[in-house]
Scaffold this active site. Structure first.
Site, PDB file in Angstrom:
ATOM      1  N   LYS A 205      44.636  37.490  32.290  1.00  0.00           N
ATOM      2  CA  LYS A 205      45.712  38.151  33.035  1.00  0.00           C
ATOM      3  C   LYS A 205      45.889  37.580  34.438  1.00  0.00           C
ATOM      4  CE  LYS A 205      46.728  42.486  30.777  1.00  0.00           C
ATOM      5  NZ  LYS A 205      46.815  43.952  30.909  1.00  0.00           N
ATOM      6  N   ARG A 239      40.303  43.893  24.378  1.00  0.00           N
ATOM      7  CA  ARG A 239      41.448  43.191  23.802  1.00  0.00           C
ATOM      8  C   ARG A 239      41.460  41.761  24.363  1.00  0.00           C
ATOM      9  NH1 ARG A 239      46.967  42.246  24.895  1.00  0.00           N
ATOM     10  NH2 ARG A 239      48.340  42.490  23.074  1.00  0.00           N
TER      11      ARG A 239
END
Length: 264
Positions: A205, A239
């Site tokens: 991210k 995840r």
């Protein structure tokens, strides 16, 4: 939880698993590498071309059905904020709805209850789906996250979702800047202390990239570091884009904590 994007414009893989067969191959590889859950998404999280409900269903429902046929023992999740998509996936055997937009469609929890499947309750800072934060501010980001996700979890249970099928996700970067995402990671134990199992979705991210000044392609080491800290702080589901590397890192953390030893 391994990410499989049936999208042509994912920030990470740029459409590498958009094709049906490529997505099936990626799912099989992730399961071989140690993934427990395959998380299927049909819409890019951020800005991009509009994807209506019908197109999202076209991308994910036949794929979930085939994935269930090929891997009957695997857990399958669908990443959607739309109740109609969640319902269509539930009809073909999905186990979990990963609502990354904090109940934007309030009927999504009702779908989880109706089909007796799991639900991820998330925090987006009040943003509408597929929008980015602008000068976002919190008095206490962890307190805001905790209040929101616990409230959504309790609402889901009140609607009929079984408590043992609810997870909460602080949702790094959604409605947050890099400082907020780092703060959430450092204090993740406070969220785990609520008793709801915590899912973290941090893989590659922007907050990792901004912290290390690295492009998406070079964030693997930073991702593993954040996963390790998250596991130490009590996260339960992770995840990720690289299931094999994540599994190895998490087994090492488990061994360090005195739990299950790492594989030899």
């Amino acid at each position: 939880m391994a990410v499989v994007n049936r999208t042509p414009d994912s920030f990470y893989d740029r459409g590498a698993t958009f094709a049906f067969d490529a997505a099936l191959d990626a799912s099989a590889a992730a399961l071989r590498d140690g993934a427990d859950i395959i998380d299927v998404g049909g819409v890019k999280a951020g800005y991009g071309a509009r994807v209506d409900t019908e197109e999202e269903i076209r991308r994910v429902v036949p794929f979930v059905a085939e994935l269930r046929r090929r891997h009957p023992g695997a857990l399958i999740s669908v990443d959607t904020w739309r109740a109609e998509v969640g319902r269509a996936c539930a009809e073909v055997g999905v186990d979990l709805i990963n609502d990354t937009w904090a109940g934007a469609d309030p009927d999504l929890a009702r779908v989880a209850a109706e089909y007796d499947i799991g639900l991820v309750c998330s925090h987006s800072g009040g943003l509408a789906p597929r929008t980015d934060p602008h000068r976002v501010a919190y008095t206490d980001v962890l307190a805001d996250v905790r209040s929101t996700v616990v409230g959504l979890a309790e609402r889901a249970v009140a609607l009929g979702v079984r408590p043992d099928r609810v997870l909460v996700d602080p949702t790094h970067d959604f409605g947050k800047n890099t400082y907020h995402s780092l703060e959430l990671t450092r204090r993740l134990g406070e969220l785990a202390a609520t008793g709801w199992p915590v899912l973290v979705a941090v893989s590659n991210k922007d907050f990792i990239g901004e912290t290390l000044d690295l492009p998406v392609a070079d964030r693997a080491a930073g991702t593993l570091a954040v996963l390790a800290v998250s596991a130490w702080e009590g996260a339960r589901v992770f995840r990720v884009h690289d299931a094999g590397a994540a599994r190895t890192a998490l087994e090492a953390v488990a061994a360090l904590r005195g739990g299950t030893p790492a594989r030899e």
